[in-house]
Design a protein around this motif. Sequence first.
Motif, PDB file in Angstrom:
ATOM      1  N   ALA A   1     -22.583 -51.004 -15.652  1.00 14.73           N
ATOM      2  CA  ALA A   1     -21.729 -52.027 -16.258  1.00 14.73           C
ATOM      3  C   ALA A   1     -21.166 -51.552 -17.589  1.00 14.73           C
ATOM      4  CB  ALA A   1     -22.516 -53.320 -16.459  1.00 14.73           C
ATOM      5  N   GLU A   2     -19.978 -52.034 -17.917  1.00 16.73           N
ATOM      6  CA  GLU A   2     -19.316 -51.686 -19.175  1.00 16.73           C
ATOM      7  C   GLU A   2     -20.079 -52.299 -20.339  1.00 16.73           C
ATOM      8  OE1 GLU A   2     -16.564 -49.633 -21.302  1.00 16.73           O
ATOM      9  OE2 GLU A   2     -16.519 -49.721 -19.111  1.00 16.73           O
ATOM     10  N   GLN A   3     -20.538 -51.456 -21.256  1.00 16.38           N
ATOM     11  CA  GLN A   3     -21.388 -51.939 -22.342  1.00 16.38           C
ATOM     12  C   GLN A   3     -20.687 -52.993 -23.198  1.00 16.38           C
ATOM     13  OE1 GLN A   3     -23.305 -48.894 -24.630  1.00 16.38           O
ATOM     14  NE2 GLN A   3     -24.069 -50.287 -26.182  1.00 16.38           N
ATOM     15  N   ALA A   4     -19.423 -52.788 -23.512  1.00 17.42           N
ATOM     16  CA  ALA A   4     -18.714 -53.729 -24.377  1.00 17.42           C
ATOM     17  C   ALA A   4     -18.609 -55.116 -23.749  1.00 17.42           C
ATOM     18  CB  ALA A   4     -17.313 -53.197 -24.690  1.00 17.42           C
ATOM     19  N   LEU A   5     -18.594 -55.195 -22.418  1.00 15.45           N
ATOM     20  CA  LEU A   5     -18.433 -56.473 -21.731  1.00 15.45           C
ATOM     21  C   LEU A   5     -19.756 -57.181 -21.496  1.00 15.45           C
ATOM     22  CD1 LEU A   5     -15.751 -55.472 -19.066  1.00 15.45           C
ATOM     23  CD2 LEU A   5     -15.409 -56.484 -21.331  1.00 15.45           C
ATOM     24  N   TYR A   6     -20.850 -56.455 -21.549  1.00 21.46           N
ATOM     25  CA  TYR A   6     -22.156 -57.048 -21.278  1.00 21.46           C
ATOM     26  C   TYR A   6     -23.084 -56.987 -22.488  1.00 21.46           C
ATOM     27  CZ  TYR A   6     -21.035 -57.669 -16.379  1.00 21.46           C
ATOM     28  OH  TYR A   6     -20.462 -58.097 -15.204  1.00 21.46           O
TER      29      TYR A   6
END
Length: 267
Positions: free
Chosen positions: A241-246
């Motif tokens: 998963a994209e770190q910035a989004l999660y």
Amino acid sequence: MSLHRKTEHAGATAGKTALAKAALATALAFAALAATTAHAGTSGSVSLTSDYLFRGVSQNNQNPALQGGIEYAHDSGFYVGAWGSNVSWLSDTVVIGDDISNSLELDAYAGYRGKAGELFSYDVGVLTYYYPGDYPSGFNSPDTTEIYLGGTLAPSETVSVGLKYSYAVTDLFGYADSDGSGYLDANLNWTFQPGWTLNVHGGKQWIEHNKDFEYADWKVGVTKSFDNGFSVAAAYSDTDAEQALYTNAHDNFLADDAFTLTVSKAF
């Protein structure tokens, strides 16, 4: 059970929320009725876990969770059940002006399990995730209903391979316009010694009209079961998963790799 997301003030989804609550109430009613009419078919469990991971994403800011569930299964193959856990993913999403108060996830489900031959079994049903609490006006409801179809192949008494697909008939955990999202879940379980089982999992989450939030997750673990109904499970999980989004308002990456320890008691 839910996915962490950016808070969105999409249009209210009153109809979908009503559908989810109706499905929850119906399943809970059937579960209560079944439990009172045939206790012999009732089972349940209570668990304490170091982190409630759902599809690879922490639901309670990487803190412990207390969970419990009950199920009634009829000899015909039909079953109903309910499950709950403490969560914080919604209240941990802080946006100026928002007033989100939620600390509990309640699930209700119903379905049918059957067999096709000696080696193959299947499972079809519906599951509603409900998050009671207070939300700002216009907040897209996190309540979600999925239908699912799964199959398990057990070539021996010690090995089983399963595949399950879940399809959201409402918006998925508050993502705007996300009905039709799907999750594919693959699992391998191998009892390599009496009471010891190796657990391997891989999954893929698709989210309609929210492609950036899609991801894959995987897990490897081992479970030790005891004759008194207790079990201890240790697992290592990770996602792409994209770190910035999660990453939530506490600056915690909720889809990061994690080691979890869970103690359960079945009854």
